[in-house]
Scaffold this motif. Sequence first.
Motif, PDB file in Angstrom:
ATOM      1  N   LEU A   9      22.834  45.623  18.592  1.00  0.00           N
ATOM      2  CA  LEU A   9      23.866  46.412  17.763  1.00  0.00           C
ATOM      3  C   LEU A   9      24.536  46.396  17.353  1.00  0.00           C
ATOM      4  O   LEU A   9      25.769  47.174  16.334  1.00  0.00           O
ATOM      5  N   LEU A  10      25.676  45.313  17.684  1.00  0.00           N
ATOM      6  CA  LEU A  10      26.810  44.897  16.823  1.00  0.00           C
ATOM      7  C   LEU A  10      26.293  44.781  15.531  1.00  0.00           C
ATOM      8  O   LEU A  10      26.830  45.233  14.704  1.00  0.00           O
ATOM      9  N   LEU A  11      24.951  44.111  15.860  1.00  0.00           N
ATOM     10  CA  LEU A  11      24.977  43.868  13.809  1.00  0.00           C
ATOM     11  C   LEU A  11      24.358  44.977  13.003  1.00  0.00           C
ATOM     12  O   LEU A  11      25.185  45.713  11.314  1.00  0.00           O
ATOM     13  N   GLY A  12      23.689  46.045  13.973  1.00  0.00           N
ATOM     14  CA  GLY A  12      23.547  47.242  13.321  1.00  0.00           C
ATOM     15  C   GLY A  12      25.226  48.631  12.891  1.00  0.00           C
ATOM     16  O   GLY A  12      24.715  49.142  11.793  1.00  0.00           O
ATOM     17  N   ARG A  13      26.147  48.419  13.922  1.00  0.00           N
ATOM     18  CA  ARG A  13      27.186  49.006  13.827  1.00  0.00           C
ATOM     19  C   ARG A  13      28.099  47.849  12.284  1.00  0.00           C
ATOM     20  O   ARG A  13      28.804  48.794  11.346  1.00  0.00           O
ATOM     21  N   LEU A  14      28.214  46.668  11.871  1.00  0.00           N
ATOM     22  CA  LEU A  14      28.586  46.581  11.450  1.00  0.00           C
ATOM     23  C   LEU A  14      28.265  46.391   9.943  1.00  0.00           C
ATOM     24  O   LEU A  14      28.754  47.233   9.068  1.00  0.00           O
ATOM     25  N   LEU A  15      26.798  47.038   9.746  1.00  0.00           N
ATOM     26  CA  LEU A  15      26.149  46.772   9.030  1.00  0.00           C
ATOM     27  C   LEU A  15      26.581  49.094   8.251  1.00  0.00           C
ATOM     28  O   LEU A  15      26.783  49.264   7.369  1.00  0.00           O
ATOM     29  N   ASP A  16      26.908  49.411   9.550  1.00  0.00           N
ATOM     30  CA  ASP A  16      26.695  51.314   9.278  1.00  0.00           C
ATOM     31  C   ASP A  16      28.522  51.076   8.730  1.00  0.00           C
ATOM     32  O   ASP A  16      28.449  51.581   7.218  1.00  0.00           O
ATOM     33  N   LEU A  17      29.223  50.578   8.883  1.00  0.00           N
ATOM     34  CA  LEU A  17      30.384  50.266   8.051  1.00  0.00           C
ATOM     35  C   LEU A  17      30.826  49.102   7.117  1.00  0.00           C
ATOM     36  O   LEU A  17      31.316  50.199   6.479  1.00  0.00           O
ATOM     37  N   GLY A  18      29.244  48.818   6.555  1.00  0.00           N
ATOM     38  CA  GLY A  18      29.349  48.303   5.196  1.00  0.00           C
ATOM     39  C   GLY A  18      28.866  49.600   4.740  1.00  0.00           C
ATOM     40  O   GLY A  18      28.411  48.875   3.043  1.00  0.00           O
ATOM     41  N   GLY A  19      28.350  50.322   5.225  1.00  0.00           N
ATOM     42  CA  GLY A  19      27.784  51.437   4.212  1.00  0.00           C
ATOM     43  C   GLY A  19      26.365  50.736   3.797  1.00  0.00           C
ATOM     44  O   GLY A  19      25.674  51.765   2.657  1.00  0.00           O
ATOM     45  N   ILE A  20      25.689  49.527   4.626  1.00  0.00           N
ATOM     46  CA  ILE A  20      23.965  49.473   4.787  1.00  0.00           C
ATOM     47  C   ILE A  20      22.992  50.863   5.653  1.00  0.00           C
ATOM     48  O   ILE A  20      23.435  49.955   6.443  1.00  0.00           O
ATOM     49  N   ASP A  21      21.966  50.925   4.851  1.00  0.00           N
ATOM     50  CA  ASP A  21      21.363  52.177   5.898  1.00  0.00           C
ATOM     51  C   ASP A  21      20.790  51.265   7.355  1.00  0.00           C
ATOM     52  O   ASP A  21      20.261  50.130   6.692  1.00  0.00           O
ATOM     53  N   ASN A  22      20.729  51.486   7.978  1.00  0.00           N
ATOM     54  CA  ASN A  22      19.776  50.489   9.210  1.00  0.00           C
ATOM     55  C   ASN A  22      19.086  51.147   9.847  1.00  0.00           C
ATOM     56  O   ASN A  22      19.666  52.041  10.219  1.00  0.00           O
TER      57      ASN A  22
END
Length: 157
Positions: free
Chosen positions: A15-28
Amino acid sequence: MRKQVVIVGAGPAGLLLGRLLDLGGIDNVVLERQTQEYVLARIRAGILEQTTVDLIHRAGAGDRLSAEGIPHHAVNLAFDYKSVAIGLSEHTNGKVVTAYGQTEVTRDLCEVRDKAGSATVYEAAEVARLNCELWLFCVSFTGFLLSNHSINLMLQL
């Protein structure tokens, strides 16, 4: 379904990785075999290192952690009926460990991802077709496992 990154495991790491990817604009998308209720009821350890606390704050999920977490500036080691305190802050440039249950971290990250409209699929035990550039496995028995090829396959979790 087409995503840049598929994360397997909706525990704190996934969940943390997904959230950080979201913030970086990476679709996950985060896939979890269990129900959300099951995930939120899992009891886990509760000591977080400073870098983890910092990442949780960066992810926008640190409000309750700040209010309810208990920082520890030292650890006590006991042996042969003697206890020795070892100061963490003095040996780590002020870093501490924080007592805050991983169950609560998971709850906070679920809420942040839900509010942001991020894709998390629970009960992902059915076969699904996913096309992505990178798979990340964040499951407790393996840790992180990376696959860097473009994958288009049938997945059974």
